[in-house]
Design an enzyme around this catalytic site. Structure first.
Site, PDB file in Angstrom:
ATOM      1  N   ASP A   1       0.858  -1.176   0.000  1.00  0.00           N
ATOM      2  CA  ASP A   1       0.000   0.000   0.000  1.00  0.00           C
ATOM      3  C   ASP A   1       0.901   1.235   0.000  1.00  0.00           C
ATOM      4  O   ASP A   1       2.101   1.141   0.285  1.00  0.00           O
ATOM      5  CB  ASP A   1      -0.896  -0.034   1.238  1.00  0.00           C
ATOM      6  CG  ASP A   1      -1.789   1.193   1.336  1.00  0.00           C
ATOM      7  OD1 ASP A   1      -2.309   1.624   0.290  1.00  0.00           O
ATOM      8  OD2 ASP A   1      -1.962   1.713   2.451  1.00  0.00           O
TER       9      ASP A   1
ATOM     10  N   ASP B   1      -1.359  -0.905   6.070  1.00  0.00           N
ATOM     11  CA  ASP B   1      -1.622  -0.393   7.410  1.00  0.00           C
ATOM     12  C   ASP B   1      -3.086  -0.194   7.716  1.00  0.00           C
ATOM     13  O   ASP B   1      -3.442   0.079   8.862  1.00  0.00           O
ATOM     14  CB  ASP B   1      -0.910   0.949   7.607  1.00  0.00           C
ATOM     15  CG  ASP B   1      -1.581   2.071   6.822  1.00  0.00           C
ATOM     16  OD1 ASP B   1      -1.929   1.840   5.644  1.00  0.00           O
ATOM     17  OD2 ASP B   1      -1.767   3.156   7.377  1.00  0.00           O
TER      18      ASP B   1
ATOM     19  N   ASP C   1      -6.502  -2.832   3.399  1.00  0.00           N
ATOM     20  CA  ASP C   1      -5.410  -3.721   2.994  1.00  0.00           C
ATOM     21  C   ASP C   1      -5.589  -5.144   3.521  1.00  0.00           C
ATOM     22  O   ASP C   1      -4.765  -6.009   3.242  1.00  0.00           O
ATOM     23  CB  ASP C   1      -4.070  -3.171   3.494  1.00  0.00           C
ATOM     24  CG  ASP C   1      -3.785  -1.769   2.987  1.00  0.00           C
ATOM     25  OD1 ASP C   1      -3.994  -1.540   1.781  1.00  0.00           O
ATOM     26  OD2 ASP C   1      -3.369  -0.918   3.776  1.00  0.00           O
TER      27      ASP C   1
END
Length: 1223
Positions: free
Chosen positions: A498, A938, A942
């Site tokens: 990410d 995080d 995700d």
């Protein structure tokens, strides 16, 4: 000059005037709660309808619904407050069918007897433990025997109990299995005991429950569905309950959900206006709640309440869940709807999906091979036994190794020949086969499973204790949440990351703004003199964070001039302060000035609210019905009439507010891709074009952008929206889609106010980390929801993209254009690489920085793939593709084409992707290659990607802990990925690979020694080695050294592995564990076993030595050889390694002495006689030299003439250490 207060403005310490109702609390204690009349001064009733869709966008799991109430008169006197949440979730979608008896439950408010007698809902007692006193033994054994190897050893033990097959003593054959089962059972029992203790403490906590006409203390486990509960500040919620009233006059309650989803920010929940004035402890309360059946969706709730003849809709904002804590609210009262095991917290208590390591999968392959090898040995012995029996059938009556007749005395004292359990040659062959399986059983090492668990536990300990993976900012250490895939960290080929919060800090800083086409950039940080103090509860306060401001813009806003330019700027910052779900909290300060801390789930919203405060528009209060903004010293109240929160379909959020001048305005903010389609382009086209150009410039700098717009609603437009919303919010079928439709209808014909630009800085060490990963042969793919220009700019700053890369950009808006783009890219790539010359690129441009600005220009993005320029085919490729293109590709047969193109690229950058698309990209690689994948993120968006990858890593960041809770490992910074993979991953893989091969080798050596002996004893499975030595060989004699080496051995130092990332490739190429090494190890095993057996055999074949003496010699020789074999491969000696290797040899000698000292066991006193013979020690020394000599020679030749990279680096390490020590 500051503007004069308008209608609706109030000064500190005065009562708000004009458009609001009185709603005061009489008394502070719960027993004296009484609300004033909810009528306004004009006599109009205060009422509201709010409803949240139970459907929630997957990528926005961290947000809760916030709905605000309105008290108004005049033009606003009939306006109600509303809220919506849209976005379907494929994971958490609740039923859109009408709730009926089968799909819902009925809860009778304040009547738990009627509720539970009819429906028998679960009580509030929880049980996280797995076993009871009575179920522990059968259930634990059942779970342990899920391992096929345990069943194998159980069958062996059972066979050995049969008289016809009894090779070993019946007790000795069972002990190894019992030992393994006992150790595992003790571990499981201790863990379950801790769970029992925790459950007991939790169930016996006290809560205040309404009993008759007063709240009384009651144990949590005794609470039932339907009861009314009172919770005080800082108390934990004992169950899931619908709010009825709170200490706040408007019904708002603040809860902290850190125990539920890991987020520390406060969430707002609301009691319905219809229940606020109810006092169940005095006047009683009755009604019915029809709610959905218990489910895991902690972000959704769908229910209706029937109260006083009215049906009231309930949503996620009206329920508080077990495990949350009440904060900044003195008390709250609610009715229990889910209890105990049916609460959402308990339904979500299961961990992340279990993953198996790649080595463990390969281990099963080798175990099958060893099983086939074992079957082959047993078949050879049984076949040769049959041949021997047939050849000597006339001698079987008196044969020394096989007796058909028994001449001993029977129980009656008679002596004479009788049948000695002889069943014929056919059955004897079968029995010999089974007996061979029993004798050779340790070919499959039972201790291997325990050794692997111990090694992984030790490896996890050293990873957690690594100070170089400790994050001081968040005070977080590395977390190892999954112990069974440590070695996979050393074989990663693809990293899917990410961007926001993973590569960047996710700490947003407002940088600049564009207002009506005017760019206000180049801001400077506020000084102490520029601090804008506001009065909150009679005390001076200021925002906690400082923000860059533009001097020209600040002077414009402070001028007080009634110009269009200033009016637009004021609306812009009012929109930033109002269009959010931020809650202002006041903190203590050392200098006498209190600090305003803006609590919110979105760092973007926090940055925008701080920016508004820095420019004089300070949000100082938020309730469920209004917000108060301090505008250059004048507090102005804005009544919140409706709120449409962000969802993945609309990609924007909006708020409808009643302004102090009695106008109604709709403020909207969102992504430019969704906002410009809703803006009225019939006017101000120049402003729109200028804003788009400025957005392009902001994105090129890597800034995150949002577009802000406004629309003034007249009475008829508002009433039409109000009617549509009321109809949608009370619908029982398709509520979510109807609410989104209502939001889309009102969010149209907008007037552009401007755009904001926020910087999300890169984390420390990200560029260096990505470069190290690239040198290690790891491909880094970034999957982000940001704009393409922003992602590309971040790609350059993080060194993900480099100047020598050729970019392939694919942005298509139809299936046909996607297919054409991929076909063109593949055709041109193949054509160019085929002739080895230069090749054209699809959408490829070499991005060179502008010589004046130093910025990287970003090409315009069309509906088709750009084809321009040429490049050298040797240059690395970077594929940049957007989410729209992926929609068409991942849902069609074009997946394979994308896979072929993407795997040729060094970097893949996916922009504007949804959470499920992230998981789809990971699956694209995982399902089509044998390469190991790692996903790191995080946020909640995700989670699907983390769980799809072979290894999932969560970042302890600003977006809660959903990613951490779903991950296999967790850490504080992206840069820690380098030591984790390149150092610990390399060590773990090398250690575990060697440990597996060594375990197979050491057991096979012993089995083959027994096999050679069987060949010289008429295939009768007579063993010279005592049964106890056979059992203890893999448990005590040779187990500790392999565990110690598996935990502590290091082929290379920490610094060397970081200095030369290319060394990581050894794991990707599976150099430490592969089929070739396995068979080479087996060849070496065959040689060593032959040496161990035949050298004593040749020495003592013509002597008076009995089998017991030779058995002790073979046992000691085998243990010494396998330990010396291990010592030859140890690369990092410590005192522990020395202790376990040499100590195991000593322990073996002691055990052999003890066994031979027991008169009841065969071989009594053998070692004492044998050890006095010089030939005994000569044989051991000679066996050791001859057995390991081939391995020593091969290792020497390989290291001298064909050294690997690791061997070269190790020699360099030794040379450097020697130089340092000699200085």
């Amino acid at each position: 000059m500051d503007p004069q207060p308008s209608v609706g403005t109030y000064q500190a310490g005065t009562e708000p005037i004009a458009a609001h109702h009185e709603n005061r609390v009489v008394g502070n204690s719960p027993s004296s709660r009484r609300y004033a009349s909810s009528r306004s001064r004009t006599g109009l009733s205060r009422f509201s309808i709010d409803e949240d869709s139970a459907e929630f966008p997957v990528h926005h799991l961290g947000r809760e619904n916030s709905v605000f109430s309105i008290e108004s008169s005049g033009v606003l006197n009939s306006r109600r407050r509303y809220g919506s949440r849209g976005g379907d979730s494929e994971i958490f979608m609740t039923s859109q069918k009408e709730m009926n008896e089968d799909s819902s439950r009925l809860v009778h408010i304040n009547d738990p007897k009627l509720t539970n007698d009819r429906f028998e809902f679960a009580g509030n007692e929880i049980r996280s433990s797995k076993y009871s006193v009575f179920t522990f033994l059968p259930r634990n054994l059942f779970e342990q025997f899920h391992r096929v190897a345990y069943i194998y050893f159980l069958v062996i033990a059972v066979l050995n109990q049969l008289p016809q097959l009894a090779v070993f003593g019946r007790t000795a054959s069972v002990l190894p299995l019992l030992f393994v089962l006992f150790v595992t059972a003790v571990k499981d029992a201790y863990e379950d005991f801790r769970r029992h203790r925790s459950d007991k403490i939790e169930n016996n906590r006290m809560a205040r429950v309404l009993m008759g006409n007063r709240f009384e203390s009651k144990r949590w486990k005794e609470i039932r569905v339907g009861e009314i509960i009172e919770v005080h500040a800082n108390d934990s919620l004992p169950c899931d309950m619908v709010l009825l009233s709170t200490s706040d006059p408007t019904g708002v309650a603040y809860v902290q959900t850190i125990n539920l989803d890991g987020e520390s920010n406060l969430k707002t929940r609301y009691a319905k206006q219809e229940t606020l004035s109810k006092m169940p402890e005095k006047e009683g309360m009755s009604g019915i709640i029809r709610c959905e059946n218990p489910n895991r969706n902690i972000y959704g709730f769908q229910a209706n309440m029937e109260l006083d003849g009215k049906r009231i809709s309930l949503g996620p904002s009206n329920i508080v869940l077990r495990g949350c804590e009440l904060k900044n609210t003195r008390w709250a009262v609610g009715v229990v709807v889910y209890a105990g095991q049916e609460t959402k917290a308990m339904l979500n208590s299961s961990g992340a999906p279990s993953k198996r390591s790649r080595l463990e999968t390969h281990m099963n392959r080798e175990t099958i091979m060893l099983s086939l090898f074992l079957i082959a040995l047993c078949s050879i012995v049984s076949t040769l036994s049959g041949i021997w029996l047939r050849r000597h059938r006339s001698e079987l009556d008196t044969a020394p190794f096989f007796r058909k007749l028994d001449f001993s005395k029977d129980d009656d004292g008679n002596v004479g020949p009788r049948n000695y359990n002889y069943y014929g040659i056919g059955m004897q062959i079968f029995f010999v086969f089974l007996m061979s399986v029993i004798v050779f059983q340790i070919m499959i090492p039972i201790s291997l499973y325990i050794s692997m668990e111990l090694v992984r536990l030790g490896q996890a300990y050293f990873m957690i204790r690594d100070i170089k993976m400790y994050d001081e900012k968040s005070d977080s250490r590395f977390q190892c949440r999954a112990l069974n895939i440590n070695e996979d960290l050393g074989q990663i080929k693809y990293v899917f990351s990410d961007k926001t919060g993973t590569l960047t800090e996710n700490k947003m800083e407002f940088q600049c703004a564009s207002i009506r086409g005017v760019d206000y950039g180049g801001g400077i940080m506020e000084s102490e003199e520029d601090d804008h103090l506001v009065q909150v509860n009679g005390q001076s306060s200021k925002p906690k964070m400082k923000v860059k401001t533009n001097q020209e813009l600040r002077e414009l806003l402070r001028s007080g001039k009634n110009t269009e330019r200033r009016k637009h700027a004021e609306d812009f910052f009012i929109a930033l302060a109002a269009c959010n779900t931020i809650v202002p909290l006041t903190l203590e300060s050392e200098k006498g000035v209190k600090l305003i801390d803006y609590q919110g789930e979105s760092p973007d919203e926090q940055a925008l609210v701080y920016a508004a405060a820095a420019h004089g528009y300070t949000l100082v209060e938020r309730t469920s019905g209004y917000i108060v903004i301090d505008i250059h010293g004048n507090k102005q109240r804005f009544n919140v009439l409706g709120l449409h929160e962000f969802d993945s379909d609309r990609k924007r959020m909006s708020v409808i507010v009643g302004c102090p001048d009695n106008t109604v305005k709709l403020f909207v903010k969102g992504a430019d891709s969704s906002m410009f389609g809703a803006i009225d382009k019939s006017t101000d086209l120049d402003v729109i074009n200028a804003t788009e150009a400025q957005l392009h410039g902001y994105s090129s700098l890597g800034l995150r952008t949002l577009v802000v717009a406004v629309r003034e609603l007249n009475t008829s437009e508002f009433e039409r929206w109000q009617s549509d919303y009321e109809r949608a919010s009370t619908a029982l079928i398709g509520r979510g889609s109807l609410l989104r439709s209502v939001a889309a209808n009102v969010e149209s014909n907008l007037s552009l106010l401007g755009a904001s630009a926020i910087e999300d800085k890169l984390q420390e060490g990200v560029p260096e980390a990505i470069e190290s990963l690239r040198q290690a042969g790891i491909k880094v793919w970034v999957l982000t929801g940001d704009k393409q220009e922003t992602a590309i700019s971040i790609g350059y700053s993080s060194k993900l993209l480099t100047e020598n890369m050729t970019q392939i950009i694919i942005t298509s808006h139809s299936r046909q254009s996607c297919r054409k783009s991929l076909d063109d890219a593949k055709a041109l790539f193949k054509k160019s690489t085929g002739n080895g010359m230069r090749q054209s690129s699809v959408g490829a441009q070499n991005f060179k920085p502008d010589p004046q600005t130093g910025l990287h220009p970003v090409p315009s993005v069309d509906d088709k793939t750009l084809i321009d320029g040429s490049f050298d085919y040797k240059k690395p490729l970077a594929l940049i593709i957007d989410g729209t293109s992926l929609v068409y590709i991942l849902e069609s047969d074009m997946e394979n084409e994308l896979f072929e193109l993407a795997t040729k690229c060094s970097v893949v950058l996916c922009c504007r992707v949804a959470p499920l698309q992230k998981a789809g990209i990971v699956a694209l690689i995982k399902n089509r290659t044998d390469d190991m994948t790692l996903a790191i993120g995080d946020g909640a968006n995700d989670v699907s990607m983390i769980q799809m990858a072979d290894v999932g890593i969560g970042i302890c960041g600003q977006e809660g802990r959903q990613a951490v809770m779903a991950s296999d490992f967790a850490m504080g910074q992206f840069r820690f990925l380098v030591p984790l993979l390149l150092v610990h991953g390399h060590w773990n893989y090398q250690r575990m690979g060697y440990m597996l091969l060594y375990n197979y080798y050491r057991n096979a050596v012993f089995v083959l020694v027994l096999f050679w002996y069987v060949l010289y004893t008429a295939y009768t499975l007579t063993t010279a080695v005592t049964e106890w030595s056979s059992m203890l060989y893999s448990i005590i004699y040779t187990s500790l050294p392999t565990v110690a080496v598996g935990i502590m051995d290091k082929d290379l130092s920490h610094n060397t592995l970081l200095k030369y990332p290319q060394l990581y490739g050894a794991g990707q190429r599976q150099e430490s564990y592969n089929a070739r090494l396995f068979w080479l190890t087996m060849v070496d095993t065959l040689w060593q076993s032959a040496v161990i057996f035949y050298m004593p055999y040749c020495t003592y074949r013509i002597s008076t030595m009995d089998a017991s003496l030779l058995g002790d010699l073979w046992t000691l020789a085998a243990v010494i050889v396998v330990n010396i074999h291990l010592a030859m491969d140890v690369m990092c000696w410590t005192w522990i390694t020395h202790a376990v290797i040499w100590g195991s040899m000593v322990a073996t000698c002691i055990c052999v002495i003890i066994i031979d000292s027991i008169p009841e066991l065969p071989g009594f006193w053998a070692i004492y006689h044998f050890s006095t013979y010089p030939s005994f020690w000569q044989n051991i020394a000679l066996i050791l030299v001859v057995a390991v000599m081939p391995r020593f020679v091969v290792k020497f030749i390989k290291q001298q003439f064909r050294p690997s990279d690791i061997q070269i680096s190790r020699e360099a390490d030794k040379f450097l250490r020697w130089n340092r020590s000699s200085l």
